[in-house]
Design a protein around this motif. Structure first.
Motif, PDB file in Angstrom:
ATOM      1  N   CYS A  65       0.995  -1.050  -0.122  1.00  0.00           N
ATOM      2  CA  CYS A  65       0.153  -0.119   0.263  1.00  0.00           C
ATOM      3  C   CYS A  65       0.948   1.395   0.029  1.00  0.00           C
ATOM      4  N   SER A  90       0.217   3.109   3.838  1.00  0.00           N
ATOM      5  CA  SER A  90       0.914   2.029   4.854  1.00  0.00           C
ATOM      6  C   SER A  90       2.313   1.679   4.813  1.00  0.00           C
ATOM      7  N   TYR A 138      -5.024   1.119  -3.365  1.00  0.00           N
ATOM      8  CA  TYR A 138      -4.617   1.299  -1.753  1.00  0.00           C
ATOM      9  C   TYR A 138      -5.087   0.417  -1.140  1.00  0.00           C
ATOM     10  N   SER A 161      -6.478   2.016   4.851  1.00  0.00           N
ATOM     11  CA  SER A 161      -5.371   3.251   4.771  1.00  0.00           C
ATOM     12  C   SER A 161      -6.102   4.319   4.082  1.00  0.00           C
TER      13      SER A 161
END
Length: 412
Positions: A12, A15, A31, A35
């Motif tokens: 991601c 994160s 994503y 997050s």
């Protein structure tokens, strides 16, 4: 796991961790759902973190597209690399939609569906923040407040524990619920009613009810209006005081009870009711159990406020270990505790200093501790307060070796 090379497109961009529930936004960037939703909550503009392009205002909900192909690739890769210590990524549950949440709210009003609806709400609320927001948008908070008040008026406890738990979960994301408790005296009385339960006769269930009620009450007190705070009843404070020394009560519940008392303490009539409820004795007994620093600071905050009135000082002095306990905490807990402890001793020495009390302060070491403050690296304003206390009764304490040293070393 450290030796395994993770494919870059599994990570991601926010994160920098392996995605568990990959979703693609309008810009084509993928994503992890948790997050990107957190990003939407914290950013002022709905924008793509990578491209900085603005996104549709509803992008935090329905317009995010689950990337099932990527998720399956990640899951397959995790399974293959399980021997290297990689945990498998479970298939994410489908996000709660508002229509289903509204159906659950309606089911609360149907007696034979109510318990099942509460169980489903509790499971959904504990799952993730996304579900809690959907439930808040569907009006779950207001419906639960109505249910809790109904239980109070009818004297029933069926479904009450689940209702309190779900309300506790959705409170932080539901501004409408916070507004709905303003002026709602029935809701405050409902929580007080729960706190008054005798769990000895109702086994563990009653204790769990009291814990959840005090947690909800802690969140409720800061948002209610002044008129409600001024009209709190003696029974309300008596029920909270009992929670403080309840057997098997959680530390979180104890802190919540203390926070409620601190919020109510600024009003003089509330201070009188807190004193009348017997809270001072309970506070001292709780402090004698040597709780954590934050709890001690809350206790001393309350004692300092309650000792501002004559009845409060009288109740404080009735406890045989009160002065010794306060003096022992000076210079041992925190600067905030030192300040509050000196404030308590100052109130006692100015307004309730009988000959017996003044001698007790000397015998239990309170005078010695005050002298130590004068020699310690404490703020000037605190030393000024201490100096005033020591001078106030120097005619009684002048034979103490400690006082003699202080008089010899004090600034002239």
């Amino acid at each position: 796991m450290e030796d395994v090379e993770i494919p870059a497109y599994f990570i991601c961009p926010i994160s920098l961790l392996i995605m568990k529930d990959p979703v693609t936004v309008a810009t084509g960037i993928t994503y992890d759902r948790e997050s990107i939703e957190q990003w939407f909550l914290t950013t002022n503009e709905m924008s793509c973190p990578v491209t900085k392009q603005l996104l549709p205002r509803d992008n935090s909900n329905d317009s995010m597209t689950p990337n099932h192909t990527l998720r399956r690739l990640i899951q397959q890769w995790c399974t293959v690399n399980a021997v290297n210590g990689v945990d498998r990524i479970p298939t994410p549950k489908f996000p709660l939609n508002k229509i289903y949440a509204v159906k659950l709210v309606r089911d609360l009003g149907v007696p034979h569906l109510q318990q099942a609806a509460l169980k489903k709400m509790e499971a959904l609320a504990t799952e993730n923040e996304r579900n809690r927001r959907s439930m808040a948008e569907a009006g779950v908070g207001k419906a639960l407040i109505l249910l809790i008040v109904t239980c109070f008026k009818e004297g029933k406890t069926t479904g009450l524990l689940e209702a309190l738990r779900v309300l506790h979960h959705v409170w932080s994301v539901d501004e409408e619920t916070k507004v709905s408790v303003i002026g709602n005296n029935d809701f405050l009385e409902s929580l007080s009613w729960v706190l008054g339960f005798d769990h000895e006769t109702g086994h563990n269930h009653m204790l769990l009810l009291k814990i959840e009620a005090i947690l909800v009450l802690k969140m409720t007190i800061p948002v209610i209006n002044t008129a409600q705070l001024e009209r709190l009843k003696l029974e309300f404070f008596m029920n909270i005081s009992r929670v403080l020394l309840e057997k098997k009560i959680s530390q979180q519940a104890v802190k919540s009870a203390l926070h409620v008392l601190v919020e109510a303490c600024p009003w003089a009539r509330n201070r009188m009711k807190i004193v009348e409820s017997g809270a001072i004795f309970q506070l001292i007994e709780l402090e004698l159990l040597k709780p954590e620093k934050h709890v001690t600071e809350l206790i001393f905050n309350l004692l300092a406020n309650l000792c501002c009135c004559a009845d409060g000082r009288a109740q404080f002095l009735k406890h045989g270990g009160s002065i010794a306990m306060v003096s022992k905490r000076i210079l041992r807990v925190s600067p905030a505790t030192d300040d509050l402890a000196v404030q308590i001793l100052s109130s006692i020495s100015k307004f309730s200093a009988t000959h017996e009390v003044v001698l007790e302060m000397l015998l239990v070491g309170a005078v010695s501790k005050l002298c130590m403050v004068m020699q310690a690296d404490c703020p000037a304003y605190l030393k000024k307060k201490v100096r005033g206390i020591l001078r106030l009764h120097s005619n009684v304490w002048n034979n103490s070796p400690c006082i003699a040293v202080y008089l010899l070393t004090r600034p002239r």
